[in-house]
Design a protein around this motif. Sequence first.
Motif, PDB file in Angstrom:
ATOM      1  N   ALA A 124       0.829  -1.203   0.000  1.00  0.00           N
ATOM      2  CA  ALA A 124       0.000   0.000   0.000  1.00  0.00           C
ATOM      3  C   ALA A 124       0.865   1.255   0.000  1.00  0.00           C
ATOM      4  N   ALA A 125       1.997   1.219   0.713  1.00  0.00           N
ATOM      5  CA  ALA A 125       2.902   2.367   0.738  1.00  0.00           C
ATOM      6  C   ALA A 125       3.503   2.625  -0.641  1.00  0.00           C
ATOM      7  N   ARG A 126       3.888   1.552  -1.340  1.00  0.00           N
ATOM      8  CA  ARG A 126       4.432   1.723  -2.695  1.00  0.00           C
ATOM      9  C   ARG A 126       3.380   2.329  -3.621  1.00  0.00           C
ATOM     10  N   SER A 127       2.143   1.866  -3.507  1.00  0.00           N
ATOM     11  CA  SER A 127       1.060   2.421  -4.313  1.00  0.00           C
ATOM     12  C   SER A 127       0.836   3.891  -3.981  1.00  0.00           C
ATOM     13  N   GLU A 128       0.860   4.228  -2.685  1.00  0.00           N
ATOM     14  CA  GLU A 128       0.675   5.612  -2.264  1.00  0.00           C
ATOM     15  C   GLU A 128       1.795   6.503  -2.787  1.00  0.00           C
ATOM     16  N   GLN A 129       3.018   6.011  -2.790  1.00  0.00           N
ATOM     17  CA  GLN A 129       4.135   6.792  -3.309  1.00  0.00           C
ATOM     18  C   GLN A 129       3.974   7.057  -4.800  1.00  0.00           C
ATOM     19  N   ARG A 130       3.516   6.068  -5.535  1.00  0.00           N
ATOM     20  CA  ARG A 130       3.302   6.239  -6.974  1.00  0.00           C
ATOM     21  C   ARG A 130       2.163   7.229  -7.231  1.00  0.00           C
ATOM     22  N   ILE A 131       1.118   7.161  -6.411  1.00  0.00           N
ATOM     23  CA  ILE A 131       0.001   8.103  -6.550  1.00  0.00           C
ATOM     24  C   ILE A 131       0.479   9.530  -6.316  1.00  0.00           C
ATOM     25  N   ARG A 132       1.292   9.719  -5.293  1.00  0.00           N
ATOM     26  CA  ARG A 132       1.791  11.063  -4.980  1.00  0.00           C
ATOM     27  C   ARG A 132       2.691  11.587  -6.093  1.00  0.00           C
ATOM     28  N   GLU A 133       3.442  10.701  -6.709  1.00  0.00           N
ATOM     29  CA  GLU A 133       4.311  11.127  -7.798  1.00  0.00           C
ATOM     30  C   GLU A 133       3.491  11.539  -9.026  1.00  0.00           C
ATOM     31  N   ALA A 134       2.378  10.859  -9.280  1.00  0.00           N
ATOM     32  CA  ALA A 134       1.567  11.128 -10.469  1.00  0.00           C
ATOM     33  C   ALA A 134       0.617  12.314 -10.284  1.00  0.00           C
ATOM     34  N   ARG A 135       0.264  12.618  -9.039  1.00  0.00           N
ATOM     35  CA  ARG A 135      -0.771  13.638  -8.786  1.00  0.00           C
ATOM     36  C   ARG A 135      -0.441  15.004  -9.380  1.00  0.00           C
ATOM     37  N   PRO A 136       0.795  15.541  -9.240  1.00  0.00           N
ATOM     38  CA  PRO A 136       1.070  16.862  -9.816  1.00  0.00           C
ATOM     39  C   PRO A 136       0.857  16.902 -11.332  1.00  0.00           C
ATOM     40  N   TYR A 137       1.218  15.822 -12.017  1.00  0.00           N
ATOM     41  CA  TYR A 137       1.016  15.797 -13.470  1.00  0.00           C
ATOM     42  C   TYR A 137      -0.466  15.845 -13.817  1.00  0.00           C
ATOM     43  N   GLU A 157      -8.771  12.933  -8.449  1.00  0.00           N
ATOM     44  CA  GLU A 157      -8.161  11.961  -7.542  1.00  0.00           C
ATOM     45  C   GLU A 157      -7.461  10.890  -8.354  1.00  0.00           C
ATOM     46  N   VAL A 158      -6.215  10.636  -8.037  1.00  0.00           N
ATOM     47  CA  VAL A 158      -5.475   9.542  -8.665  1.00  0.00           C
ATOM     48  C   VAL A 158      -5.745   8.279  -7.867  1.00  0.00           C
ATOM     49  N   VAL A 159      -6.152   7.221  -8.542  1.00  0.00           N
ATOM     50  CA  VAL A 159      -6.531   5.981  -7.863  1.00  0.00           C
ATOM     51  C   VAL A 159      -5.768   4.810  -8.459  1.00  0.00           C
ATOM     52  N   GLY A 160      -5.705   3.743  -7.706  1.00  0.00           N
ATOM     53  CA  GLY A 160      -5.119   2.500  -8.186  1.00  0.00           C
ATOM     54  C   GLY A 160      -6.208   1.580  -8.694  1.00  0.00           C
ATOM     55  N   LEU A 161      -6.070   1.094  -9.910  1.00  0.00           N
ATOM     56  CA  LEU A 161      -7.026   0.154 -10.484  1.00  0.00           C
ATOM     57  C   LEU A 161      -6.739  -1.260  -9.975  1.00  0.00           C
ATOM     58  N   ALA A 165      -2.465  -0.537 -11.963  1.00  0.00           N
ATOM     59  CA  ALA A 165      -2.179   0.670 -12.731  1.00  0.00           C
ATOM     60  C   ALA A 165      -2.865   1.873 -12.096  1.00  0.00           C
ATOM     61  N   LEU A 166      -2.294   3.050 -12.320  1.00  0.00           N
ATOM     62  CA  LEU A 166      -2.877   4.277 -11.807  1.00  0.00           C
ATOM     63  C   LEU A 166      -3.769   4.918 -12.860  1.00  0.00           C
ATOM     64  N   ALA A 167      -4.811   5.601 -12.393  1.00  0.00           N
ATOM     65  CA  ALA A 167      -5.737   6.266 -13.302  1.00  0.00           C
ATOM     66  C   ALA A 167      -6.343   7.469 -12.605  1.00  0.00           C
ATOM     67  N   ALA A 168      -6.892   8.385 -13.395  1.00  0.00           N
ATOM     68  CA  ALA A 168      -7.573   9.558 -12.864  1.00  0.00           C
ATOM     69  C   ALA A 168      -8.630   9.990 -13.870  1.00  0.00           C
TER      70      ALA A 168
END
Length: 232
Positions: A124-137, A157-161, A165-168
């Motif tokens: 979950a932490a790895r997913s959260e880190q990826r979400i935080r990295e993608a959010r500014p874009y 909101e950036v979410v994990g599918l 994979a990440l999506a928004a």
Amino acid sequence: MAEHRVLVAGVEHWPRRVVRAYRDGRPGRGSARAGGRPAGSGDRVPREQLQRSIAGLLDAEPAVTAAAVVEEFGVAMTTATAALAAVRGRRIADLFEEEPQLSPVQAAERLGYPLITHRRALAAARSEQRIREARPYVCSVAQALVGAGLAEPDEPEVVGLPSGALAAAIRLTPGQAAAVVVWDERFGWRTSGSQRHPFGKDTGARPQGEGIRYLTDQARPVPSAVLAALRG
């Protein structure tokens, strides 16, 4: 009982162990459900507040179990397990940002999480880190569309599918050819005709169908490219 009252997400709460201890100490107590949640009353904490409520439990006991969450809030075990892992993962990501010299495992240990919880919490932490990295874009694209009058001024909101994979999704203003534009880190930006279910079924394949139009052939095009493609 008053000394044991706590506030969880703004809701008064008495731990069941306290209620049961009080109930069991009373002479002539009634049914086995006395002091517990009334039958048919539903979840004590609404699902959308569950993670905030779990955060309160973790503040008091970092080693709290999913079974304890089920016991406290009356939710399903799968719901409790996923929500507990998500909150732990978010806190690991927070600590890792504050002290980047720590490894994720060291962060989990610093927070007092038992070894048995590490696998789910670290994922979950790895997913959260990826979400935080993608959010500014994603927010930069949303701001470009809002500035052009094409999108609603909501923060996407950036979410994990389910596939990981990440999506928004960004809601478009009325009158556009599509209801939503969707970003998927694997396939880039596309349109969607459904605001309620913008991502569709996550099969791992490139989504196709009515209302879907891919705006560029890049996974992370610059905001101006997304805007130009949407206008075109």
